[in-house]
Design an enzyme around this catalytic site. Sequence first.
Site, PDB file in Angstrom:
ATOM      1  N   LYS A  63       0.294  -1.333  -0.037  1.00 43.00           N
ATOM      2  CA  LYS A  63      -0.327  -0.106  -0.055  1.00 43.00           C
ATOM      3  C   LYS A  63       1.091   1.592   0.286  1.00 43.00           C
ATOM      4  CE  LYS A  63      -4.597  -1.665   2.032  1.00 43.00           C
ATOM      5  NZ  LYS A  63      -5.431  -1.520   3.290  1.00 43.00           N
ATOM      6  N   ASP A  99      -9.958   3.168   2.306  1.00 41.01           N
ATOM      7  CA  ASP A  99      -9.986   2.815   4.039  1.00 41.01           C
ATOM      8  C   ASP A  99     -10.404   3.414   4.807  1.00 41.01           C
ATOM      9  OD1 ASP A  99      -8.820   0.244   3.422  1.00 41.01           O
ATOM     10  OD2 ASP A  99      -6.850   0.631   3.447  1.00 41.01           O
TER      11      ASP A  99
END
Length: 267
Positions: A63, A99
């Site tokens: 990520k 997220d």
Amino acid sequence: MDVYGVIGNPVGHSLSPLMHQAALDALGIPARYVAFCVQNLTAAVQGIRGLNLRGVSVTLPFKTEVMDLLDGVEAGARAIGAVNTIVNDHGRLTGFNTDGTGLIRDLREVMDIEGRRFAVLGAGGAARAAVFGLVQAGGIPVVLNRTARKGEALAADFGCTFCPLAEAAGVEADCLINTTPVGMAPGDDRSPLPADVPGRFPWVVDIVYTPLRTRFLREAAAAGCRTRSGLGMFIHQGAEQLRIWTGRTAPVDLMRRVVEARLIKAG
């Protein structure tokens, strides 16, 4: 037929293919969503262009590393320092992070956020996404972390308070959120805090969703807390990914049903 996918290592356990394929099919979008176990991230990003994958989910451990390989990174993802979503626009790759959005949408199903205090356990990428989302929504985060240096840095980046993990029992907050992987299967006999600490908070949230009821949540429920697993955050972050890729509103209820059914079947 368009192709979407998730890149990570390992990635065989990911429920993103199940969730996204069900959503794409329900929307009548002729596409396939595939899991790719990546050995070489640079080559994988080149492959996104070469294979013309329309959109990609990014999971651990890529990520942060993937950001330097993209053509652009959206401001929110840049502030968080992690990308979990890539859009391929005719070969130009742009990174996003859904997220924080996923967490906020899930929390809003059960509570108001603005003006409330949230104790956020952890200082990694998931914690940064949570704190960013909470600040954007008007919440007041307090960062709890074992390593002071990382916790203080996260708090400073978003203008909030840091408290050492050892002092968690003294923190006053409306909700405690675990953003660490402690308690995730196969280590589901572990909890990030002693059993007597979660009971001090009216709400306890664990972003882990495998298992659905972690030891952390079970101990919190036994202490009288209201609890929330990470399933909702996972579903909502995926729904936002689908919106970014296709412009369509995701069938959230269907996505939740298929993922929950798989988790319950797996025990």
